[in-house]
Design a protein around this motif. Structure first.
Motif, mmCIF file in Angstrom:
data_model
loop_
_atom_site.group_PDB
_atom_site.id
_atom_site.type_symbol
_atom_site.label_atom_id
_atom_site.label_comp_id
_atom_site.label_asym_id
_atom_site.label_seq_id
_atom_site.Cartn_x
_atom_site.Cartn_y
_atom_site.Cartn_z
ATOM 1 N N VAL A 146 0.495 -0.861 0.003
ATOM 2 C CA VAL A 146 -0.191 -0.156 0.118
ATOM 3 C C VAL A 146 0.380 1.391 0.004
ATOM 4 O O VAL A 146 0.801 2.506 -0.275
ATOM 5 N N PHE A 147 2.016 1.052 0.248
ATOM 6 C CA PHE A 147 3.279 2.522 -0.240
ATOM 7 C C PHE A 147 3.093 3.551 1.277
ATOM 8 O O PHE A 147 2.934 4.790 0.738
ATOM 9 N N CYS A 148 3.186 2.595 1.561
ATOM 10 C CA CYS A 148 3.173 3.363 3.146
ATOM 11 C C CYS A 148 4.839 4.054 3.179
ATOM 12 O O CYS A 148 4.895 4.511 4.227
ATOM 13 N N GLY A 149 5.745 2.850 3.290
ATOM 14 C CA GLY A 149 6.494 2.964 2.996
ATOM 15 C C GLY A 149 7.502 2.965 4.580
ATOM 16 O O GLY A 149 8.453 4.011 4.476
ATOM 17 N N GLY A 179 6.714 6.864 14.687
ATOM 18 C CA GLY A 179 7.202 6.519 13.294
ATOM 19 C C GLY A 179 6.441 5.806 12.415
ATOM 20 O O GLY A 179 7.506 6.175 11.115
ATOM 21 N N SER A 180 5.077 5.577 12.375
ATOM 22 C CA SER A 180 4.394 4.774 11.841
ATOM 23 C C SER A 180 4.129 6.201 10.576
ATOM 24 O O SER A 180 3.476 7.311 11.325
ATOM 25 N N LEU A 181 3.477 6.264 8.943
ATOM 26 C CA LEU A 181 3.093 6.503 8.602
ATOM 27 C C LEU A 181 2.237 6.287 7.602
ATOM 28 O O LEU A 181 2.822 5.111 7.098
ATOM 29 N N CYS A 182 1.119 6.545 6.919
ATOM 30 C CA CYS A 182 0.627 5.793 5.863
ATOM 31 C C CYS A 182 1.049 6.602 4.511
ATOM 32 O O CYS A 182 2.179 8.071 4.023
ATOM 33 N N VAL A 183 0.462 6.333 3.449
ATOM 34 C CA VAL A 183 1.095 6.878 1.911
ATOM 35 C C VAL A 183 0.745 8.150 1.685
ATOM 36 O O VAL A 183 1.689 9.137 1.579
ATOM 37 N N LYS A 184 -0.379 8.414 2.543
ATOM 38 C CA LYS A 184 -0.099 10.115 2.073
ATOM 39 C C LYS A 184 0.321 10.792 2.717
ATOM 40 O O LYS A 184 1.457 12.126 2.287
ATOM 41 N N GLY A 185 0.640 10.909 4.073
ATOM 42 C CA GLY A 185 0.991 11.489 5.244
ATOM 43 C C GLY A 185 2.675 11.539 4.777
ATOM 44 O O GLY A 185 3.273 12.142 4.539
ATOM 45 N N ARG A 186 3.353 9.872 4.105
ATOM 46 C CA ARG A 186 4.379 10.094 4.166
ATOM 47 C C ARG A 186 5.476 10.684 2.606
ATOM 48 O O ARG A 186 5.985 10.661 2.410
ATOM 49 N N PHE A 187 4.280 10.257 1.313
ATOM 50 C CA PHE A 187 4.690 10.712 0.474
ATOM 51 C C PHE A 187 3.753 11.826 -0.321
ATOM 52 O O PHE A 187 3.913 12.476 -2.053
#
Ligand code: SF4
Ligand code: SF4
Ligand code: SF4
Ligand code: FES
Length: 377
Positions: A216-219, A284-292
């Motif tokens: 899901v490209f959470c990164g 430290g975790s993020l979802c795809v929106k927050g990270r990218f």
């Protein structure tokens, strides 16, 4: 002090709790032991890198401190000649396990402690690893003065790209942190180890590219990768070196969870986003929106002023004019059709406080209970 739960590390006695490892006790008491594969939030250590080895009195072999439980009366040394030599050999093997070309030039330096990141020299250096200056393996190799003594192994796996990051298998040290992060922290179960022996590789199901997988490209995997195997595309495109960016801590604006993140800013432009480790709510975790999803910040089509529609066309307006227009129109509708003729939707993109104010405004000022939130759509 009861002797039952006392361990001695480098000549000092420390109390430990049942279940704690040697690494836990050492870290808690400010004794640094180097690690590469250890991932704090994972359920159990993989013991893959052997960088954290220590000497335990009475034990024949060195033990991995990240996976060895502290025991009553245990006597540990973290810095003996034998320990240092074992770590140096591990580093030599890891550097030779793939394409770790970053040190070739700098290894000619005599004085490692004086090592400085020389960004100009690096920029001139062709094919430099995008993790230069942000790689834990490089840091340790410099710290321990280790050269890639063996002939580097070539990988048969080509670099894989997706819209968010690159996967360079030639630099992967198979530490397993990405696999643990994906499966245990984000619980996405998108990747695992595939193949065997020298062919081992981190794969998505069926060894398809991540774009055709459950990813899901959470990164999360990118954030935990200690080397240059997983690197955000923006870091490569913008040729980012760590000494060129300013890290600004902020709260993610995408939803009400309030994830803590760092904006990495170079020349007044965001070039990377990382989650802030060790703090709630996201640790430290993020979802795809927050990270990218930050390109909108600098996007030329971003709306910076309100638009008013006149004769079927939008025109830019000042805030005072736009707010007055909306207030007057709401008042007219309320007077003509009654408050229940109106309904309001709030947004997950707004903060909890803004959503609270929106429902207060709807009920107290407009006089209707027709208030809802996009989360229920
Ligand atoms: S991954 Fe690390 S050690 Fe390998 S080339 Fe890149 S910076 Fe150097
Ligand atoms: S981006 Fe997220 S979902 Fe995809 S492989 Fe990495 S951790 Fe798993
Ligand atoms: S991609 Fe990075 S985190 Fe994953 S196994 Fe390889 S080196 Fe470790
Ligand atoms: S950190 Fe302990 S084995 Fe890798």
């Amino acid at each position: 002090m009861s002797r039952e739960n006392i361990i001695t590390i480098n000549g000092q006695e420390f109390k430990f709790e049942p279940g704690e490892t040697i690494l836990d006790v050492a870290t808690r008491n400010g004794i640094h032991i180097p690690t590469l594969c250890y991932l704090k939030r994972a359920s159990s250590p993989t013991g893959a890198c052997r960088m954290c080895v220590v000497e335990v009195e009475g034990a024949r072999n060195l033990v991995a401190s990240c996976s060895t439980p502290a025991a009553p009366g245990m006597v540990v040394r973290t810095d003996t000649k034998r320990v240092i030599e074992a770590r140096r050999l591990n580093l030599e093997l890891l550097l030779s396990s793939g394409n770790h070309n970053c040190l070739v030039q700098d290894l000619n330096q005599d004085n490692w402690t004086d090592f400085q990141l020389d960004s100009l020299k690096i920029k001139e250096h062709e094919n430099i690893c995008p993790a230069y200056g942000r790689c834990r393996l490089q840091d340790l190799a410099i710290q321990y003065g280790v050269k890639p003594r063996f002939i580097p192994k070539k990988t048969k796996y080509p670099v894989e790209e997706n819209p968010f990051f690159i996967r360079d298998f030639s630099r992967c040290i198979l530490c397993g942190r990405c696999v643990q992060a994906c499966n245990e922290i984000q619980v996405n179960n998108a990747i695992s180890f595939g193949y065997r022996g020298a062919d081992t590789k981190v794969v998505a199901k069926g060894d398809y590219p991540l774009t055709n997988s459950d990813c899901v490209f959470c990164g999360e995997c990118v954030q935990v990768c200690p080397v240059g195997s997983l690197v955000p595309r923006s870091v490569i495109i913008n040729k980012v070196l760590p000494n060129e960016v300013k890290k600004i801590r902020t709260t993610c604006s995408y939803c009400g969870v309030g994830c803590q993140l760092y904006l990495h800013v170079k020349d007044n432009k965001i070039v990377e986003v990382t989650g802030v480790e060790d703090v709630p709510p996201n640790y430290g975790s993020l979802c795809v929106k927050g990270r990218f999803g930050y390109e909108f910040v600098h996007h030329p089509e971003r709306l910076k002023k309100p638009l008013i529609k006149e004769n079927g066309k939008f025109r830019e307006a000042e805030w005072d004019e736009a707010l007055e227009l909306v207030a007057n129109r709401l008042k007219e509708i309320k007077e003509k059709y009654g408050p229940d003729s109106m309904g309001f939707l709030t947004s997950a993109r707004a903060t909890n406080e803004e959503n609270y104010i929106a429902q207060k405004f709807t009920r107290a000022v407009l006089g209707t209970n027709n208030i809802d939130h996009c989360a229920r759509l």
